[in-house]
Scaffold this active site. Structure first.
Site, PDB file in Angstrom:
ATOM      1  N   GLU A  64      -1.012   2.464   7.040  1.00  0.00           N
ATOM      2  CA  GLU A  64      -1.140   3.628   6.153  1.00  0.00           C
ATOM      3  C   GLU A  64      -1.841   4.787   6.848  1.00  0.00           C
ATOM      4  OE1 GLU A  64       0.673   3.346   3.608  1.00  0.00           O
ATOM      5  OE2 GLU A  64       0.925   1.199   3.919  1.00  0.00           O
ATOM      6  N   GLU A  89       8.678   4.599   8.198  1.00  0.00           N
ATOM      7  CA  GLU A  89       8.116   3.260   8.064  1.00  0.00           C
ATOM      8  C   GLU A  89       8.104   2.494   9.385  1.00  0.00           C
ATOM      9  OE1 GLU A  89       6.447   2.564   5.671  1.00  0.00           O
ATOM     10  OE2 GLU A  89       7.125   3.935   4.134  1.00  0.00           O
ATOM     11  N   ASN A 100      -0.423   7.894   0.294  1.00  0.00           N
ATOM     12  CA  ASN A 100      -0.788   9.173  -0.306  1.00  0.00           C
ATOM     13  C   ASN A 100      -1.741   9.904   0.633  1.00  0.00           C
ATOM     14  OD1 ASN A 100       0.438   8.075  -2.735  1.00  0.00           O
ATOM     15  ND2 ASN A 100      -1.475   6.964  -3.021  1.00  0.00           N
ATOM     16  N   HIS A 138       0.488   6.794   8.970  1.00  0.00           N
ATOM     17  CA  HIS A 138       1.327   7.690   8.178  1.00  0.00           C
ATOM     18  C   HIS A 138       0.691   9.067   7.987  1.00  0.00           C
ATOM     19  CE1 HIS A 138       4.841   5.572   6.826  1.00  0.00           C
ATOM     20  NE2 HIS A 138       4.175   4.569   6.265  1.00  0.00           N
ATOM     21  N   ALA A 194       0.860  -1.182   0.000  1.00  0.00           N
ATOM     22  CA  ALA A 194       0.000   0.000   0.000  1.00  0.00           C
ATOM     23  C   ALA A 194       0.895   1.230   0.000  1.00  0.00           C
ATOM     24  CB  ALA A 194      -0.925   0.002   1.221  1.00  0.00           C
TER      25      ALA A 194
END
Length: 854
Positions: free
Chosen positions: A301, A323, A270, A304, A267
């Site tokens: 994700e 990460e 964005n 993030h 994944a």
């Protein structure tokens, strides 16, 4: 020549010239054909008066280019850069160009779904690929606001960082979507997704009172399998957990999750527009581990959005922090905010990935030295993700959980929509905790390698512990002895001998060469003493001989899946180091698999069975062991509870490992429905796995592949058919597959990897037929590296280096041949040399393990 590369020095020099990037206005016309698309971009930026620098762009053709109204010469475009000179304090650069659709999962990927012929586009920009869609200053510290305008065919929808607007219809069957400007973000987390995607939406409330729109989408042919409600429930739980943990509301305007075809990663984060590989949409009943893994990826994700998107690294040497942080927070959120409360069991498998990477010659500090983009490409590895997450878990213990999140809140608040470094985070944690972290950061983050922990046990003549110490040794030459927060525990059989129970436990700080476990003194020596009970530490763990013997004899009597997993992880590490025979490991793991209740653990064990029997078992034992392994997997499948995950996983394992005619016939009877396992559902995915085995065993032909392909008229079916055809035991098929995988740049990425799997199908039973490909690989690998993009080239190197032949053929010496290649190609890129060196190291490890098994 720079080519596609960018060095850290160049990035710093450009950031000294470009003082602020005010905005990008990007207009894409995605209706100009199936090879290229039109991209018109206006960048407004401030600069040092009189300075010069360059734009990054990877184009097919530049139509026009200008700086401050003055034409730029397209002929100066070289090495994917366009020079811009004579800058003013305020500047506008405009470029109109044709860019190329990709089929590698990089830039703007174009995929055609064979199920219905529909076209789907999506972007993947990390690390340096926004420049494949619009001209950029391609480095994370030059943040800006982005306004995207997309022209697409009628019937399509589009997604980006900002909410999808209502389209404006044109007279020619096209429509235009003009998105609102974004917040200030880096180029690599912008996004463009377009096509006839379908899905579901939901609204949730942020802690600041805003209504946040959630969307979950896939291509039309998969939407019937899209369990959007489960995905959004996990997302909503993640929102609540992260907003509370960070003390900061969600920083963007909406949150779409789009599952896309032929993706080259799990994944991508964005901003507000996450893309996932659509293998996370399950066409058949998923195992609990598949669901947990998807949950973890969803939360990774989402984490993030704050750590990476709101606050972004200044340069790629802090990629690990991006990460590792998401990796750690995803496991924390999964364990505390979802039904997978034992998520740390699965984390142990991730740590094994980190430990394996950390023992290679290419090991690097968690905070790696990133000189250029080529460096960062190869550092998306087990150290960056898994070791870093384990280090962060230790960091939380070191500073205290409340202090950790207090410092994190200050860090995110202070640097919102900006860039920051590790030192910025550490300074906030030091303020919050009152602890000096310089030495801790030095040994854990800035030094490579791993240490080994083992017990030192002293008992008197009555079997009473007089002392118990944890010894720490530097396994890697570059590793200092490190502070660990961990648990040491003792285990023994209960009174009737039916199960193993914990009889003592102490949580303590281990530091230096020897640390006393004070509470153990005076206790009767337990049968098993386990360092790192609960799996808090990051280290290689060893048991004393008596503890290991007890664990082997009683592995099925441990109730706790994590304890079993820690023991098996230690045995696996010993197997990889040539300290424990692989055949003995197989016996141990099959005994554990018989009672395993954790599907996360069972998934890891089956993967280790595959590796042990194909790579670590002695060649003298391997033919017999291959037959035994498949028989034992079939037996486990027959004895498993009907309809369970374990039942299907054992059948899948048997399809991978079948080698005898009797085993192939047994799989054929299941495939045709002549034999039935109660509760086993023959899904399309399982039937393909069975068909791969039948083709390998000579019990299926092209007509059988075509028949199943006709039933499964999907992209996955197309890829599976390619794998099945590459599986035929024919020298001509093998050569055709090799040439296509190595040199045909038109093959989509997932189809290529399917063909690779087919190529190696007969290596365990017919290794001599692959001997010619040793020289072919080393003769052609440099050419292959030059022909493909980094992601594809690195995958080919990793998957086609002839490691499966190690130990099979006396005339094949992969260690020597890879070393010869390294000696002869010192001028080749470091990233390619690193991959070859890692393969050489893997080959040496395999030979040591095979020798131990002999």
């Amino acid at each position: 020549m720079p080519g596609l590369n960018l060095t850290r020095v160049e990035a710093r020099e450009r950031a000294a010239v470009i003082t602020n990037v005010e905005s990008y206005e990007v207009a894409l016309d995605l209706t100009t054909g199936d090879k290229t698309f039109r991209s018109t971009t206006k960048i407004t930026f401030d600069a040092v008066e009189g300075g010069e620098t360059f734009l990054d762009l990877v184009v097919d053709r530049i139509h026009t280019a200008s700086l401050n109204g003055e034409a730029l010469n397209p002929a100066e475009y070289a090495d994917n850069r366009l020079p811009i000179r004579g800058l003013k304090a305020k500047n506008v650069v405009e470029i109109d160009a044709d860019f190329i659709y990709m089929h590698t999962g990089e830039g703007l990927h174009r995929s055609v779904d064979p199920a219905d012929g529909k076209v789907y586009l999506y972007s993947q920009f990390e690390v340096p690929d926004a420049r494949r869609v619009y001209p950029t200053f391609e480095q994370p510290d030059l943040k800006s606001s982005f306004t995207f305008t997309l022209t697409v065919p009628e019937g399509w929808t589009t997604f980006s960082v900002s909410p999808t607007p209502q389209p404006t219809a044109l007279d020619d069957g096209r429509q235009v979507f003009k998105f609102a400007p974004t917040q200030r973000i880096s180029t690599y987390i912008t996004a463009i997704i377009a096509g006839p995607y379908e899905g579901e939406t939901k609204t949730i409330r942020s802690t600041d009172g805003r209504e946040i729109d959630l969307g979950v989408y896939s291509r039309a042919s998969l939407v019937k399998y899209l369990d959007a409600s489960d995905i959004m429930d996990i997302t909503e739980a993640g929102f609540a957990f992260f907003e509370n943990a960070y003390g900061i509301p969600y920083p963007f305007t909406k949150y779409d999750q789009i599952f896309v075809p032929e993706y080259n990663a799990g994944a991508m984060e964005n901003a507000g527009c996450v893309t996932f590989r659509d293998q996370y949409i399950f066409r058949s009943k998923p195992t609990d581990w598949q669901l947990e893994s998807r949950c973890n990826t969803i939360l990774h994700e989402l984490a993030h959005m704050w750590f990476g998107d709101l606050v972004t690294m200044a340069w790629w040497d802090d990629l690990w922090l991006n990460e590792s942080f998401a990796e750690y927070m995803a496991h924390l959120a999964t364990s505390e905010a979802t039904r997978w409360s034992d998520a740390w069991v699965g984390f142990l498998t991730r740590k094994e990935w980190g430990l394996a990477q950390d023992q290679k010659p290419s090991t690097h500090p968690v905070k790696a030295e990133i000189r250029d983009l080529a460096d960062v490409e190869v550092n998306f590895d087990g150290i960056t993700y898994a070791k870093g997450a384990a280090v962060l878990r230790q960091m939380v213990s070191y500073v205290g959980r409340d202090n950790f999140f207090k410092g994190l809140h200050q860090y995110l608040t202070k640097h919102s929509y900006k860039n920051a470094t590790l030192s910025d985070l550490i300074s906030e944690l030091e303020i919050a905790s009152g602890r000096d972290m310089k030495n801790w950061v030095s040994v854990w983050v800035e030094e490579a390698g791993v240490t080994t922990l083992r017990p030192q046990i002293d008992v008197d003549e009555d079997g009473t512990l007089t002392s118990l110490n944890v010894l720490q040794e530097a396994f890697s030459p570059q590793a200092s002895l490190r502070p660990h927060r961990l648990v040491v525990a003792g285990y023994d059989l209960n009174e009737d001998g039916s199960k193993v129970e914990r009889v003592f436990s102490e949580e303590l700080d281990v530091d230096g060469a020897s640390t006393l476990v004070a509470s153990a003194a005076g206790l009767k020596r337990p049968a098993l003493i386990l360092v790192n009970d609960g799996d808090l530490a990051y280290a290689k763990v060893r048991m004393d001989d008596d503890s290991l013997a007890f664990a082997i004899a009683n592995i099925s009597k441990f109730d706790d899946p994590l304890t079993r997993r820690i023991i098996l992880a230690s045995a696996w590490d010993m197997t990889r180091d040539g300290e424990f025979p692989a055949s003995r490991f197989l016996n141990l793991v099959f005994e554990a698999a018989r009672v395993e209740t954790s599907i996360a653990s069972l998934t890891a064990l089956l993967r280790q069975i595959d590796t042990a029997v194909t790579s670590y078992v002695s060649p003298a034992h391997r033919p017999a062991q291959l037959g035994v392994v498949a028989d034992r997997l079939l037996e486990l499948a027959q004895n498993a509870d009907p309809g369970t995950d374990a039942q299907e996983m054992f059948v899948l394992g048997a399809t991978r490992r079948a080698v005898t005619h009797a085993q192939y016939e047994q799989i054929e009877r299941l495939y045709k429905g002549e034999d039935v396992l109660d509760g086993l559902v023959l899904s399309e995915d399982l039937r393909w796995a069975m068909l791969f085995a039948l083709v390998r065993g000579g019990l299926a032909n092209e007509a059988d592949i075509n028949a199943l392909r006709e039933e499964d008229n999907t992209l996955t079916g197309e890829q599976n058919a390619a794998r099945a055809r590459a599986t035929f035991n024919s020298p001509e098929v093998r050569l055709q597959t090799w040439e296509a995988v190595m040199h045909d740049v038109s093959i989509p990425n997932d189809t290529r990897w399917a063909m690779v799997a087919g190529f190696w199908s007969h290596v365990t039973t017919s290794p001599a037929t692959y001997a010619q490909y040793v020289e072919k690989f080393y003769d052609q690998v440099a050419r292959t590296w030059d022909e493909h993009t980094f992601h594809i080239a690195s995958g080919i190197v990793t998957d086609l280096e002839p490691l499966p032949l190690v130990g099979y053929l006396p005339e094949v010496d992969v260690v020597a041949r890879s070393q010869d290649w390294l000696d002869e190609h010192r001028e080749r890129p470091d990233s390619l040399r690193r991959l070859i060196a890692e393969g050489r190291d893997d080959a040496q490890r395999m030979l040591r393990a095979q020798k131990a098994d002999a």
